[in-house]
Design an enzyme around this catalytic site. Structure first.
Site, short mmCIF file in Angstrom:
data_model
loop_
_atom_site.label_atom_id
_atom_site.label_comp_id
_atom_site.label_asym_id
_atom_site.label_seq_id
_atom_site.Cartn_x
_atom_site.Cartn_y
_atom_site.Cartn_z
N CYS A 198 0.88 6.63 -8.03
CA CYS A 198 -0.41 6.09 -7.61
C CYS A 198 -1.20 7.17 -6.86
O CYS A 198 -0.72 7.71 -5.87
CB CYS A 198 -0.17 4.88 -6.71
SG CYS A 198 -1.68 4.23 -5.96
N CYS B 41 -3.94 6.80 -5.17
CA CYS B 41 -4.81 6.22 -4.14
C CYS B 41 -4.11 6.01 -2.80
O CYS B 41 -4.64 5.35 -1.92
CB CYS B 41 -5.36 4.89 -4.65
SG CYS B 41 -6.23 5.07 -6.22
N CYS C 73 2.80 0.07 -10.42
CA CYS C 73 3.62 -0.03 -9.21
C CYS C 73 4.22 -1.43 -9.07
O CYS C 73 3.84 -2.37 -9.78
CB CYS C 73 2.78 0.32 -7.99
SG CYS C 73 1.44 -0.84 -7.67
#
Length: 111
Positions: A52, A54, A73
């Site tokens: 990920c 972010c 995720c």
């Protein structure tokens, strides 16, 4: 101009396929979709997994091995919660109506 990640095309295809599979949609702002796909591709290039992009990590290699934040995720798989806003439920105010982003639109937002 940034170098295009070598895994961009494969992560682009993955994102479209997973949106359909999970019955989620891309963000109405295509630049968010493009940047998240690019971030996933860069992590795949650098670490061997689509971590990920972010989140902040103390050690990305450790996180890749743990696999919790590898896309999709655990929160996405269990509750359809995507922190990056790549995969949005139709009821989300930022959800668009598309599960696709064209190669041209992807490149346009990454230039």
């Amino acid at each position: 101009m940034r170098k295009t990640p070598k895994n961009l095309e494969s992560l682009h295809k993955f994102a479209e396929a997973y949106a359909k599979l999970s019955r989620t949609y891309f963000c109405i702002d295509q630049s968010i979709t493009a940047l998240v796909i690019e971030g996933l591709a860069r992590h795949k290039d650098d670490y061997g997994a689509p971590l990920c992009p972010c989140r902040h990590y103390e050690n990305k290699k450790t996180e890749v091995l743990a696999a919790y934040w590898n896309c999709p995720c655990v929160p996405m798989r269990e509750r359809k919660e995507c922190h990056c806003m790549l995969f949005l439920q139709p009821s989300n105010e930022f959800s668009g109506e598309s599960q696709l982003i064209s190669k041209d639109d992807l490149q346009k937002h990454l230039s």
